[in-house]
Scaffold this motif. Structure first.
Motif, PDB file in Angstrom:
ATOM      1  N   ARG A 175       0.851  -1.185   0.000  1.00 43.26           N
ATOM      2  CA  ARG A 175       0.000   0.000   0.000  1.00 43.26           C
ATOM      3  C   ARG A 175       0.887   1.235   0.000  1.00 43.26           C
ATOM      4  NH1 ARG A 175      -3.568  -2.519   4.546  1.00 43.26           N
ATOM      5  NH2 ARG A 175      -4.852  -3.865   3.250  1.00 43.26           N
ATOM      6  N   ALA A 176       0.673   2.070  -0.989  1.00 44.75           N
ATOM      7  CA  ALA A 176       1.343   3.363  -1.053  1.00 44.75           C
ATOM      8  C   ALA A 176       0.256   4.395  -0.815  1.00 44.75           C
ATOM      9  CB  ALA A 176       1.984   3.556  -2.422  1.00 44.75           C
ATOM     10  N   ARG A 177       0.450   5.258   0.184  1.00 42.88           N
ATOM     11  CA  ARG A 177      -0.613   6.199   0.502  1.00 42.88           C
ATOM     12  C   ARG A 177      -0.064   7.546   0.944  1.00 42.88           C
ATOM     13  NH1 ARG A 177      -2.810   2.547   5.466  1.00 42.88           N
ATOM     14  NH2 ARG A 177      -0.815   2.359   6.484  1.00 42.88           N
ATOM     15  N   ARG A 178      -0.938   8.522   0.812  1.00 44.68           N
ATOM     16  CA  ARG A 178      -0.691   9.874   1.298  1.00 44.68           C
ATOM     17  C   ARG A 178      -2.040  10.530   1.483  1.00 44.68           C
ATOM     18  NH1 ARG A 178       2.146  11.939  -4.142  1.00 44.68           N
ATOM     19  NH2 ARG A 178       0.425  11.533  -5.519  1.00 44.68           N
ATOM     20  N   LEU A 179      -2.044  11.680   2.054  1.00 45.44           N
ATOM     21  CA  LEU A 179      -3.283  12.390   2.339  1.00 45.44           C
ATOM     22  C   LEU A 179      -4.156  12.441   1.081  1.00 45.44           C
ATOM     23  CD1 LEU A 179      -4.764  14.035   4.520  1.00 45.44           C
ATOM     24  CD2 LEU A 179      -3.611  16.049   3.636  1.00 45.44           C
ATOM     25  N   LEU A 180      -5.339  11.871   1.171  1.00 47.62           N
ATOM     26  CA  LEU A 180      -6.329  11.841   0.094  1.00 47.62           C
ATOM     27  C   LEU A 180      -5.824  11.191  -1.198  1.00 47.62           C
ATOM     28  CD1 LEU A 180      -7.947  15.345   0.581  1.00 47.62           C
ATOM     29  CD2 LEU A 180      -8.760  13.146   1.408  1.00 47.62           C
ATOM     30  N   GLY A 181      -5.100  10.100  -1.090  1.00 46.89           N
ATOM     31  CA  GLY A 181      -4.675   9.356  -2.260  1.00 46.89           C
ATOM     32  C   GLY A 181      -3.932   8.101  -1.865  1.00 46.89           C
ATOM     33  N   ALA A 182      -4.241   6.984  -2.503  1.00 46.17           N
ATOM     34  CA  ALA A 182      -3.586   5.723  -2.159  1.00 46.17           C
ATOM     35  C   ALA A 182      -3.619   4.777  -3.344  1.00 46.17           C
ATOM     36  CB  ALA A 182      -4.278   5.073  -0.960  1.00 46.17           C
ATOM     37  N   ARG A 183      -2.782   3.763  -3.266  1.00 45.36           N
ATOM     38  CA  ARG A 183      -2.751   2.705  -4.279  1.00 45.36           C
ATOM     39  C   ARG A 183      -2.380   1.417  -3.571  1.00 45.36           C
ATOM     40  NH1 ARG A 183      -0.561   1.490  -9.534  1.00 45.36           N
ATOM     41  NH2 ARG A 183      -1.219  -0.659  -9.813  1.00 45.36           N
ATOM     42  N   GLN A 184      -3.032   0.325  -3.935  1.00 47.48           N
ATOM     43  CA  GLN A 184      -2.771  -0.975  -3.331  1.00 47.48           C
ATOM     44  C   GLN A 184      -2.504  -1.985  -4.435  1.00 47.48           C
ATOM     45  OE1 GLN A 184      -5.692  -2.123  -0.461  1.00 47.48           O
ATOM     46  NE2 GLN A 184      -5.080  -4.261  -0.489  1.00 47.48           N
ATOM     47  N   ILE A 185      -1.464  -2.819  -4.235  1.00 45.95           N
ATOM     48  CA  ILE A 185      -1.107  -3.859  -5.199  1.00 45.95           C
ATOM     49  C   ILE A 185      -0.991  -5.183  -4.457  1.00 45.95           C
ATOM     50  CG2 ILE A 185       0.625  -4.666  -6.847  1.00 45.95           C
ATOM     51  CD1 ILE A 185       1.556  -1.781  -7.142  1.00 45.95           C
ATOM     52  N   PRO A 186      -1.721  -6.217  -4.898  1.00 47.07           N
ATOM     53  CA  PRO A 186      -1.573  -7.534  -4.267  1.00 47.07           C
ATOM     54  C   PRO A 186      -0.151  -8.065  -4.476  1.00 47.07           C
ATOM     55  CG  PRO A 186      -3.503  -7.463  -5.709  1.00 47.07           C
ATOM     56  CD  PRO A 186      -2.732  -6.205  -5.942  1.00 47.07           C
ATOM     57  N   LEU A 187       0.432  -8.646  -3.430  1.00 47.07           N
ATOM     58  CA  LEU A 187       1.816  -9.132  -3.515  1.00 47.07           C
ATOM     59  C   LEU A 187       1.988 -10.216  -4.573  1.00 47.07           C
ATOM     60  CD1 LEU A 187       2.800  -9.226   0.261  1.00 47.07           C
ATOM     61  CD2 LEU A 187       3.522  -7.571  -1.464  1.00 47.07           C
ATOM     62  N   GLU A 188       0.984 -11.069  -4.753  1.00 48.21           N
ATOM     63  CA  GLU A 188       1.133 -12.161  -5.719  1.00 48.21           C
ATOM     64  C   GLU A 188       1.170 -11.670  -7.159  1.00 48.21           C
ATOM     65  OE1 GLU A 188      -3.300 -11.855  -4.849  1.00 48.21           O
ATOM     66  OE2 GLU A 188      -1.545 -12.094  -3.583  1.00 48.21           O
ATOM     67  N   SER A 189       0.776 -10.422  -7.397  1.00 46.97           N
ATOM     68  CA  SER A 189       0.781  -9.899  -8.770  1.00 46.97           C
ATOM     69  C   SER A 189       2.093  -9.202  -9.142  1.00 46.97           C
ATOM     70  CB  SER A 189      -0.382  -8.928  -8.956  1.00 46.97           C
ATOM     71  OG  SER A 189      -0.121  -7.703  -8.301  1.00 46.97           O
ATOM     72  N   ILE A 190       2.981  -8.963  -8.184  1.00 48.50           N
ATOM     73  CA  ILE A 190       4.221  -8.218  -8.458  1.00 48.50           C
ATOM     74  C   ILE A 190       5.191  -9.087  -9.251  1.00 48.50           C
ATOM     75  CG2 ILE A 190       6.243  -7.113  -7.413  1.00 48.50           C
ATOM     76  CD1 ILE A 190       4.341  -6.217  -5.149  1.00 48.50           C
ATOM     77  N   TYR A 191       5.587  -8.591 -10.425  1.00 45.96           N
ATOM     78  CA  TYR A 191       6.484  -9.368 -11.271  1.00 45.96           C
ATOM     79  C   TYR A 191       7.789  -8.651 -11.620  1.00 45.96           C
ATOM     80  CZ  TYR A 191       4.326  -6.666 -15.080  1.00 45.96           C
ATOM     81  OH  TYR A 191       3.857  -5.659 -15.875  1.00 45.96           O
ATOM     82  N   ARG A 192       7.907  -7.376 -11.234  1.00 45.74           N
ATOM     83  CA  ARG A 192       9.154  -6.671 -11.521  1.00 45.74           C
ATOM     84  C   ARG A 192       9.323  -5.508 -10.559  1.00 45.74           C
ATOM     85  NH1 ARG A 192      12.176  -6.013 -16.870  1.00 45.74           N
ATOM     86  NH2 ARG A 192      13.545  -4.262 -16.442  1.00 45.74           N
ATOM     87  N   ILE A 193      10.565  -5.305 -10.096  1.00 45.29           N
ATOM     88  CA  ILE A 193      10.915  -4.193  -9.223  1.00 45.29           C
ATOM     89  C   ILE A 193      12.155  -3.549  -9.821  1.00 45.29           C
ATOM     90  CG2 ILE A 193      11.589  -3.490  -6.898  1.00 45.29           C
ATOM     91  CD1 ILE A 193      10.448  -6.259  -5.953  1.00 45.29           C
ATOM     92  N   ASP A 194      12.038  -2.311 -10.273  1.00 42.92           N
ATOM     93  CA  ASP A 194      13.168  -1.601 -10.877  1.00 42.92           C
ATOM     94  C   ASP A 194      13.522  -0.368 -10.056  1.00 42.92           C
ATOM     95  OD1 ASP A 194      13.457  -3.254 -13.082  1.00 42.92           O
ATOM     96  OD2 ASP A 194      12.207  -2.012 -14.384  1.00 42.92           O
ATOM     97  N   ARG A 195      14.792  -0.046 -10.020  1.00 43.25           N
ATOM     98  CA  ARG A 195      15.226   1.248  -9.508  1.00 43.25           C
ATOM     99  C   ARG A 195      15.072   2.222 -10.671  1.00 43.25           C
ATOM    100  NH1 ARG A 195      17.592   0.102  -4.788  1.00 43.25           N
ATOM    101  NH2 ARG A 195      18.277  -2.041  -4.545  1.00 43.25           N
ATOM    102  N   ALA A 196      14.503   3.382 -10.382  1.00 42.19           N
ATOM    103  CA  ALA A 196      14.232   4.331 -11.463  1.00 42.19           C
ATOM    104  C   ALA A 196      14.259   5.749 -10.929  1.00 42.19           C
ATOM    105  CB  ALA A 196      12.860   4.033 -12.077  1.00 42.19           C
ATOM    106  N   THR A 197      14.280   6.694 -11.844  1.00 45.23           N
ATOM    107  CA  THR A 197      14.123   8.108 -11.498  1.00 45.23           C
ATOM    108  C   THR A 197      13.024   8.682 -12.378  1.00 45.23           C
ATOM    109  OG1 THR A 197      15.685   8.999 -13.099  1.00 45.23           O
ATOM    110  CG2 THR A 197      16.590   8.333 -10.969  1.00 45.23           C
ATOM    111  N   LEU A 198      12.366   9.699 -11.881  1.00 49.64           N
ATOM    112  CA  LEU A 198      11.333  10.337 -12.697  1.00 49.64           C
ATOM    113  C   LEU A 198      11.938  10.975 -13.939  1.00 49.64           C
ATOM    114  CD1 LEU A 198       8.841  11.928 -10.161  1.00 49.64           C
ATOM    115  CD2 LEU A 198       8.519   9.961 -11.640  1.00 49.64           C
ATOM    116  N   ARG A 199      13.188  11.366 -13.863  1.00 47.21           N
ATOM    117  CA  ARG A 199      13.843  11.929 -15.046  1.00 47.21           C
ATOM    118  C   ARG A 199      13.937  10.897 -16.159  1.00 47.21           C
ATOM    119  NH1 ARG A 199      17.045  13.840 -10.665  1.00 47.21           N
ATOM    120  NH2 ARG A 199      16.578  16.015 -10.290  1.00 47.21           N
TER     121      ARG A 199
END
Length: 184
Positions: free
Chosen positions: A79-103
């Motif tokens: 769960r990624a959350r902040r004031l008035l906004g959130a996102r939830q991802i089931p762990l079994e669905s995660i297939y890739r984790i990358d280091r990245a920058t917005l740039r």
């Protein structure tokens, strides 16, 4: 800004982390609020007496939203959350984790982002969500669109996220995001 306490696992087995904060950003918000309160009400800039207070309210809301960014790994989801906004991802669905920058992801200006949750668009990825406090972070692929986050202890967070998602049968690939490369 002093880094918040290291992420930890609470009594219920949940791994908590806050977003990486910048003292410069916090100071800029505070200075802007003080400037608006000190200068605008006594000048001819404000034709409406309520306008400076509206601006202060908006700035305070944005600062609180920035400071409230946090991430939670429980037994089933990220769960990624902040004031008035959130996102939830089931762990079994995660297939890739990358280091990245917005740039690298290249959302440009206001036209590259929309939505309250931080929906952005990249010419390489298409739409993705961003619940972040720093331009350096992690791009996580799972159910729905990818999500960009910026936890305090990135290496520890990747290790814990990978461990928890593997225990749910997922096999996330860890890497470094390359613009234009395959997103899988």
């Amino acid at each position: 800004m002093a880094t918040p306490a290291a992420p930890r696992i609470d009594a219920e087995g949940r791994y908590r982390s806050h977003g990486r904060l910048s003292l410069v950003i916090v100071i800029v918000y505070v200075v802007l609020v003080l400037l608006v309160l000190a200068v605008v009400p006594s000048s001819g800039l404000a034709h409406y007496t309520w306008a400076p207070y509206l601006v202060v309210g908006i700035l305070a809301f944005l600062l609180l939203r920035y400071l409230s960014t946090s991430y939670l790994l429980d037994s089933d989801s990220l769960r990624a959350r902040r004031l008035l906004g959130a996102r939830q991802i089931p762990l079994e669905s995660i297939y890739r984790i990358d280091r990245a920058t917005l740039r690298d992801l290249s959302p440009v200006g206001f036209t590259g982002s929309w939505g309250y949750r931080g929906r952005m668009w990249s010419p390489f990825l298409g739409p993705f969500d961003a619940v972040y406090t720093d331009v350096h972070g992690l791009l996580i692929y799972g159910a729905g669109v990818p999500i960009f986050i910026s936890p305090v202890a990135t290496d520890d967070f990747v290790r814990e996220l990978s461990r928890r998602s593997r225990s749910h049968g997922a096999t996330p690939v860890e890497g470094v995001y390359v613009p234009g490369g395959p997103a899988q």
